[in-house]
Design a protein around this motif. Structure first.
Motif, PDB file in Angstrom:
ATOM      1  N   VAL A 147       0.963  -1.115  -0.181  1.00 37.05           N
ATOM      2  CA  VAL A 147       0.143   0.050  -0.071  1.00 37.05           C
ATOM      3  C   VAL A 147       1.073   1.241  -0.021  1.00 37.05           C
ATOM      4  N   VAL A 148       0.483   1.935  -0.883  1.00 42.33           N
ATOM      5  CA  VAL A 148       1.801   3.531  -1.387  1.00 42.33           C
ATOM      6  C   VAL A 148       1.056   4.659  -0.854  1.00 42.33           C
ATOM      7  N   SER A 149       1.645   5.157  -0.553  1.00 52.11           N
ATOM      8  CA  SER A 149       0.682   6.562  -0.375  1.00 52.11           C
ATOM      9  C   SER A 149       1.714   8.098  -0.976  1.00 52.11           C
ATOM     10  N   SER A 173       6.114   5.317   0.938  1.00 51.53           N
ATOM     11  CA  SER A 173       5.755   6.123   0.663  1.00 51.53           C
ATOM     12  C   SER A 173       6.473   7.544   0.154  1.00 51.53           C
ATOM     13  N   ALA A 174       6.016   8.282  -0.459  1.00 55.30           N
ATOM     14  CA  ALA A 174       6.873   9.446  -0.979  1.00 55.30           C
ATOM     15  C   ALA A 174       5.615  10.634  -0.982  1.00 55.30           C
ATOM     16  N   ALA A 175       6.713  11.777  -1.296  1.00 54.79           N
ATOM     17  CA  ALA A 175       6.186  13.168  -0.820  1.00 54.79           C
ATOM     18  C   ALA A 175       6.133  13.653  -2.177  1.00 54.79           C
ATOM     19  N   THR A 320       9.310  15.436   6.174  1.00 52.94           N
ATOM     20  CA  THR A 320       8.364  15.623   4.296  1.00 52.94           C
ATOM     21  C   THR A 320       8.139  13.374   4.710  1.00 52.94           C
ATOM     22  N   THR A 321       6.736  13.520   3.878  1.00 56.01           N
ATOM     23  CA  THR A 321       6.281  11.822   3.858  1.00 56.01           C
ATOM     24  C   THR A 321       7.566  10.874   3.082  1.00 56.01           C
ATOM     25  N   MET A 325      13.046  10.170   8.516  1.00 60.71           N
ATOM     26  CA  MET A 325      12.474  10.990   9.741  1.00 60.71           C
ATOM     27  C   MET A 325      10.929  10.973  10.183  1.00 60.71           C
ATOM     28  N   TRP A 326      10.088  11.027   8.932  1.00 63.12           N
ATOM     29  CA  TRP A 326       8.543  10.871   9.151  1.00 63.12           C
ATOM     30  C   TRP A 326       8.037  10.057  10.166  1.00 63.12           C
TER      31      TRP A 326
END
Length: 665
Positions: A147-149, A173-175, A320-321, A325-326
């Motif tokens: 599942v990606v964001s 996740s990608a910003a 950032t996502t 660090m997120w």
């Protein structure tokens, strides 16, 4: 002038004895482990790792369907597996804090350039995770699905991550500032089933519409069955068409199963939690797979002992996502702390923006890159003159080496009684390696010590540990949050080449590192960006520290190019402040400072004035990509402009490389 190693702060007796670390040491005493200081505790944690990590399992009361069989498997570090036989869920351990914190307590503070700020209570967070997780199960998402964001740093992203993890699916996740190519380079490798996407975002007062980008991304991910759409920047706009389109509001609306009926998917010890990606500035990003139990126990240890997060503590790290660090920011929730999610520019309202957010949210811990701090210092900005920061107890400096002057600035410009920590870790561990120790003093420019359970050392070129000498940062024993593997790397060849090629069976982190006999640590920049002058290795941080003091200089970038025939070329690229003439007087001032404050070896072969210095969006100089460009590599192959804060800055270096015509080894 503040000098490296100068004593800046000692913890009060109350601060030290009240820390989570001191309480853990008290807990150990009746169990046969009586340590009088931190070095003795750290030495035990790395000499007897099974006993140490087993103690954390009990101390943090890890929930598992069954007892673990072995703390860590024996054999090659690359194959290490932790708490074998256990079945654990990361999200369950986050949301169990609802019971101890109470439903009305704040779990998430959020601020944004796009919409008014607010809070999310523990009860609201838990309920929305339950609703969304149930909806995802109804859509057919099962354990192991990716599942990606493509969402900003907002509560919805946190809820999506926890819901994904709660049902045993794998998060990535990608910003939203990443462009189509950067996103698909990542996500296409892992073949996701569902994507969460927000229609846009705002940064530095400018709105960015991401609808066309989302359409292109979705079109390049043939395995996608579901698109969950969040109306964020364009609430009246039409979402991207997709056969599996769902609206965010619909999925989190309505009733969820009662808490006692909701089932967290407790997964095996080697089940993936999430997939993080290397920065992507060079080559195809590496998909780094990390597991539930390893990351959980590492995050609980790090947040509790080295950041001192307690129930109710508020952690604010600017991120950032698309950056690890997120994930680390979210880990404050594991130990009952609150976290701050800020979606916007760190300079949206001037150089004091992050301090304003810290004041507004009552943050106890503020984390930022030293480059952001240096911008405030250069502007002559003193937060203590503008904000009430009574709650602020700790500073975390990360993402780049921190100078003694950066440390000292906080005591002068922010608070005299402040725990200023510098921490260094990496995406590969999704945690720190060296960092804060609340019972130890603060020395200028010095990281307080190696983190518990991390057997870190500096190795010379022959693979021998050295003290008080700069060497390669290595880890000599396994750590729970080390990658399970890289995705699509079945024989682990890519994984092995990344960290184990130089020193067999020893993890090479890729940083220049020094540790003194009191366990104080210094990180001088990436070792693959090392400056080599006449056989002596120099960290780039030493050059930047001196450059900051030169009148008229705004910024700089220094490289060392290994040339054919064994020669070296070390240019220093300098960006001047507005109105300063690029002349020999400035060059002479730079050379004088470098020679006098460091050594003749620190003087570059050439000083060139440039219009801008290239940075990633997370505030890191592009030292390695620029060096490769100078040696003839194509800019598009070594640097992704979509991950850069200032893509046009590379053009000057490309033109310079064409004229210079260097020949590398």
């Amino acid at each position: 002038m503040t000098v490296e190693g100068e004593l800046l702060w000692r913890p009060s007796q109350d601060f030290a004895s009240g820390s989570n670390l001191a309480q853990y040491m008290e807990w150990l005493r009746p169990r046969g482990h009586d340590f009088t200081d931190y070095p003795a505790l750290w030495r035990w944690s790395v000499d007897e790792p099974d006993a140490f990590w087993a103690s954390l399992w009990d101390y943090f009361q890890i929930w598992s369907d069954r007892p673990y069989e072995e703390v860590c498997t024996k054999g090659a570090m690359i194959d290490a597996r932790w708490f074998t036989g256990s079945r654990v869920n990361y999200a369950e351990h986050v949301l169990r804090n609802l019971d101890s914190r109470g439903g009305d307590a704040v779990a998430i503070h959020y601020r944004s350039e796009m919409r008014p700020g607010g809070t999310v209570s523990w009860q609201e967070l838990e309920e929305k995770v339950r609703r969304l997780a149930t909806a995802m199960r109804d859509l057919g998402v099962v354990p192991g699905d990716r599942v990606v964001s493509y969402m900003p740093n907002i509560p919805e992203t946190a809820i999506a991550m926890l819901a994904t993890v709660a049902i045993g699916a794998i998060w990535s996740s990608a910003a939203p500032e990443f462009g189509v190519g950067t996103v698909t380079d990542r996500f296409a490798q892992i073949e996701p089933k569902l994507i969460f996407a927000a229609d846009g975002y705002r940064f530095a007062g400018r709105d960015f519409d991401r609808r066309a980008d989302i359409a292109a991304i979705v079109g390049k991910l043939p395995t996608l069955e579901h698109l969950v759409w969040l109306d964020y920047a364009h609430p009246s706009g039409a979402p991207v068409a997709h056969r599996g389109l769902r609206k965010w509001d619909d999925l989190v609306a309505g009733d969820a199963p009662p808490r006692e009926q909701f089932r967290y998917e407790r997964v095996p010890h080697d089940h993936p939690l999430w997939i993080l990606f290397s920065s992507g500035t060079t080559g195809l990003p590496k998909p780094i797979v990390q597991g539930h139990v390893g990351v959980l126990i590492q995050h609980m240890k790090g947040m509790s002992f080295h950041v001192n997060i307690r129930p109710g503590t508020v952690l604010f790290i600017y991120s950032t996502t698309g950056w690890m660090m997120w994930n680390s920011t979210m880990s404050a929730l594991c130990v009952g702390g609150g976290t701050v999610l800020y979606d916007g520019s760190p300079f949206a309202d001037g150089v004091g923006t992050l301090f304003a957010v810290a004041q507004d949210t009552g943050a106890h811990v503020l984390g930022a890159s030293p480059t952001l701090v240096q911008a405030a210092a250069k502007a002559g900005f003193r937060p203590r003159d503008h904000f009430a920061l009574d709650a602020l107890e700790e500073i975390i400096l990360g993402g780049a080496p921190s100078t003694p002057e950066t440390f000292a600035w906080f005591y002068d410009a922010v608070k005299t009684d402040l725990w200023v920590t510098s921490q260094c870790g990496g995406t590969e561990l999704c945690s720190g390696i060296v960092g804060g120790v609340p019972i130890q003093p603060i020395y200028a420019g010095e990281i307080q010590g190696p983190m518990l359970g991390i057997d870190v050392a500096a190795f010379d070129d022959q693979g021998r540990p050295v003290i008080d000498e700069v060497g390669e940062m290595v880890i000599t024993k396994p750590v729970p949050s080390m990658p399970l593997y890289f995705w699509n790397d079945p024989d682990k060849s890519r994984y092995r080449a990344s960290y184990f090629e130089t020193f067999p069976e020893v993890w090479q982190q890729g940083d220049l590192f020094k540790m003194n006999d009191r366990l104080g640590c210094y990180v001088y920049g990436r070792s693959d960006a090392t400056l080599n002058r006449f056989g002596v290795r120099i960290g780039t941080a030493e050059i930047y520290r001196t450059l900051e003091k030169v009148e008229g200089v705004q910024d700089g970038l220094v490289l060392c190019c290994n040339l054919a025939g064994g020669d070296y070329y070390m240019p220093l690229f300098v960006k001047l402040k507005e109105g300063v003439a690029p002349d020999d007087a400035v060059r002479a001032a730079i050379i004088r400072r470098l020679r006098d404050e460091n050594s003749p070896r620190h003087v570059p072969d050439e000083i060139l004035f440039v219009p801008d210095i290239p940075y990633t969006m997370t505030g890191k100089r592009l030292e390695i990509p620029v060096r490769k460009i100078l040696l003839g590599a194509e800019a598009a192959k070594v640097a992704s402009r979509e991950t850069m804060a200032n893509p046009a800055s590379l053009d000057w270096f490309t033109d310079f490389a064409a004229c210079k015509g260097l020949v590398g080894l």
